[in-house]
Design a protein around this motif. Structure first.
Motif, short mmCIF file in Angstrom:
data_model
loop_
_atom_site.label_atom_id
_atom_site.label_comp_id
_atom_site.label_asym_id
_atom_site.label_seq_id
_atom_site.Cartn_x
_atom_site.Cartn_y
_atom_site.Cartn_z
N ALA A 1 0.85 -1.19 0.00
CA ALA A 1 0.00 0.00 0.00
C ALA A 1 0.88 1.24 0.00
O ALA A 1 2.04 1.20 0.42
CB ALA A 1 -0.90 -0.02 1.22
N ALA A 2 0.33 2.33 -0.46
CA ALA A 2 1.11 3.56 -0.58
C ALA A 2 1.68 4.03 0.76
O ALA A 2 2.71 4.67 0.80
CB ALA A 2 0.24 4.66 -1.17
N GLY A 3 1.03 3.70 1.85
CA GLY A 3 1.48 4.17 3.16
C GLY A 3 2.58 3.28 3.71
O GLY A 3 3.63 3.11 3.12
N SER A 4 2.34 2.71 4.84
CA SER A 4 3.37 1.91 5.49
C SER A 4 2.82 0.52 5.73
O SER A 4 1.65 0.27 5.60
CB SER A 4 3.72 2.53 6.82
OG SER A 4 2.59 2.42 7.66
N GLU A 5 3.71 -0.35 6.10
CA GLU A 5 3.28 -1.70 6.39
C GLU A 5 4.32 -2.34 7.30
O GLU A 5 5.50 -2.05 7.18
CB GLU A 5 3.19 -2.48 5.09
CG GLU A 5 2.18 -3.60 5.14
CD GLU A 5 2.20 -4.45 3.89
OE1 GLU A 5 2.04 -5.66 4.02
OE2 GLU A 5 2.41 -3.89 2.81
N THR A 6 3.87 -3.19 8.19
CA THR A 6 4.80 -3.91 9.04
C THR A 6 4.64 -5.40 8.79
O THR A 6 3.53 -5.89 8.68
CB THR A 6 4.52 -3.61 10.53
OG1 THR A 6 4.73 -2.22 10.75
CG2 THR A 6 5.45 -4.38 11.44
N ARG A 7 5.76 -6.08 8.64
CA ARG A 7 5.71 -7.52 8.46
C ARG A 7 6.67 -8.20 9.43
O ARG A 7 7.73 -7.70 9.71
CB ARG A 7 6.10 -7.91 7.03
CG ARG A 7 5.00 -7.62 6.03
CD ARG A 7 5.37 -8.20 4.69
NE ARG A 7 4.47 -7.66 3.67
CZ ARG A 7 4.81 -7.52 2.39
NH1 ARG A 7 6.02 -7.85 1.99
NH2 ARG A 7 3.94 -7.06 1.53
N VAL A 8 6.24 -9.37 9.88
CA VAL A 8 7.05 -10.15 10.81
C VAL A 8 7.81 -11.19 10.02
O VAL A 8 7.24 -11.87 9.16
CB VAL A 8 6.15 -10.85 11.85
CG1 VAL A 8 6.97 -11.69 12.81
CG2 VAL A 8 5.33 -9.80 12.61
N VAL A 9 9.09 -11.30 10.28
CA VAL A 9 9.95 -12.20 9.52
C VAL A 9 10.62 -13.18 10.49
O VAL A 9 11.10 -12.78 11.55
CB VAL A 9 11.04 -11.38 8.79
CG1 VAL A 9 12.01 -12.28 8.06
CG2 VAL A 9 10.40 -10.39 7.83
N LYS A 10 10.63 -14.45 10.12
CA LYS A 10 11.31 -15.44 10.96
C LYS A 10 12.82 -15.29 10.84
O LYS A 10 13.33 -15.10 9.73
CB LYS A 10 10.99 -16.85 10.46
CG LYS A 10 9.68 -17.38 10.94
CD LYS A 10 9.52 -18.80 10.41
CE LYS A 10 8.07 -19.20 10.53
NZ LYS A 10 7.76 -20.38 9.71
N VAL A 11 13.51 -15.41 11.94
CA VAL A 11 14.97 -15.42 11.90
C VAL A 11 15.39 -16.87 11.67
O VAL A 11 15.30 -17.70 12.57
CB VAL A 11 15.56 -14.86 13.21
CG1 VAL A 11 17.07 -14.96 13.18
CG2 VAL A 11 15.11 -13.42 13.42
#
Ligand code: GTP
Ligand code: MG
Length: 353
Positions: A33-43
């Motif tokens: 999306a044009a705004g922001s986004e948060t995603r969780v990533v596995k280490v």
């Protein structure tokens, strides 16, 4: 105290490849999306896989790290846009400065780094000055924590316009003061500069880039060079082909692996593990965390009722293949609450409530 999951805010000028990197790290492509986004990533810690093979647990849980993408920071866009972007970064634990280093970049890497720095300083100065003003003109006698905050802000105010990351030397102190955390000062947050190069410019150290690198080292800014678009394109290949192509530019790890390593090193994070038939799990804490605090990360009851911990070392277990062997060899240590948890510790908490 540990992080449930470290949140890293991606910041940089427009069209420098922020979203490309964000997608690369999160393994999910497609328009954001044009705004922001948060995603969780596995280490993807291979030690977790090893432990999982040993215990064959019902569940395997990796540590996680979060990324937050932001729109391009444009120095010409003005205060409202700046506030919007820093608003998105509210609450992130660290910043990733993305610098575009490819054909078609409007500004040089040095100019981009200077722009990011200026934007951070303009924003932080406003927060610092407002804070000083509010505390100095308070209509009541300041409480002790407020006095300390005022003192801190006055000291910070002065060096804020000097070096590449002027607040870094105040980081440890800031971490100890709760009131500072709430101000969301971006000059103090642990930060890593990511030079996003294309294949043609990758690993070519021009005098300008050399200077940025030296500045980073002097100002406690982490440093990483990576080729976001190139690595994104590798996703169309098989894992073997991907490894070969990475080797062709002199790398033996993927971008996310290198970034996670830099994040852990730069911020001073370590991993410890818990194991058993039910679950094998990795946990992330700050260096120098005591066993009792680490236990609290797993469960508050573990911290409250902490009696002692039993500790094995990952490399011992990986070598011997089973816990029983370590017990026979005397490699399971019993430790108290002050044991400083080390990277690679496998903890078993004894508690009673
Ligand atoms: N040549 C080249 N182009 C790139 C590279 N990385 C990204 N781009 C291009 O730059 C453009 C912007 O990429 P994004 O990842 O969307 O950049 P961004 O920083 O998120 O942009 P904004 O969110 O608009 O600020 C795209 O057209 C990409 O294809 C690169 O390494 N080399
Ligand atoms: Mg973007």
């Amino acid at each position: 105290m540990g992080y449930l999951s470290m949140n890293i805010g991606i910041i940089g000028l427009p069209f420098v490849g922020k979203t490309t990197l964000f997608q690369l790290f999160s393994g999910v492509s497609g328009q954001t999306a044009a705004g922001s986004e948060t995603r969780v990533v596995k280490v993807k810690d291979p030690r977790v896989d090893t432990l999982s093979r040993i215990y064959q647990p019902k569940k395997t849980t990796y540590a996680t790290i979060q990324f937050t993408d932001t729109p391009g920071l444009d120095p010409k866009a003005g205060a409202k846009e700046r506030n919007r972007i820093f608003g998105i970064l509210q609450g992130v634990d660290a910043l990733l400065w993305v610098i575009g280093n490819f054909e078609g970049s409007e500004k040089t890497p040095r100019e981009q780094a200077e722009d990011i720095k200026s934007e951070i300083i303009i924003r932080d100065l406003e927060i610092v000055e407002n804070g000083i003003d509010r505390l100095k003109h308070a209509k009541y006698k300041l409480e002790k924590p407020e006095e300390e905050l005022l003192d801190f802000l006055e000291r910070l105010h002065h060096p804020l316009d000097q070096t590449l990351l002027p607040g870094a030397e105040y980081r440890e102190e800031a971490e100890k003061r709760k009131a500072v955390g709430g101000l969301n000062l971006c000059s103090i947050k642990p930060s890593i500069l990511l030079l996003n190069s294309d294949e043609a410019s990758f690993a070519i150290e021009t005098p300008e880039i050399k200077r940025i690198r030296e500045d980073c080292a002097q100002n406690r800014l982490g440093w990483l060079e990576l080729s976001g678009k190139f690595e994104m394109e590798l996703n169309d290949f098989t894992p073997e082909e991907r490894a070969d192509l990475l080797t062709s530019i002199g790398l033996n790890e993927t971008g996310i692996e290198r970034l996670v390593r830099e994040v852990y090193e730069h911020i001073g994070l370590i991993s410890f593990f818990t194991v058993g038939d039910e679950e094998v799990r990795a946990w992330t804490v700050r260096e120098k965390t005591g066993a009792k605090d680490a236990a609290g990360k797993i469960h508050t009851d573990f911290e409250r009722g902490f009696i002692r911990a039993e500790v094995m070392r990952f490399e011992d277990l990986a070598r011997e293949g089973q816990e029983k062997k370590l017990k026979e060899l005397g490699l399971v240590k019993v430790v108290g609450k002050d044991h400083i948890v080390e990277d690679g510790d496998i903890l078993y908490i004894r508690f009673n409530i």
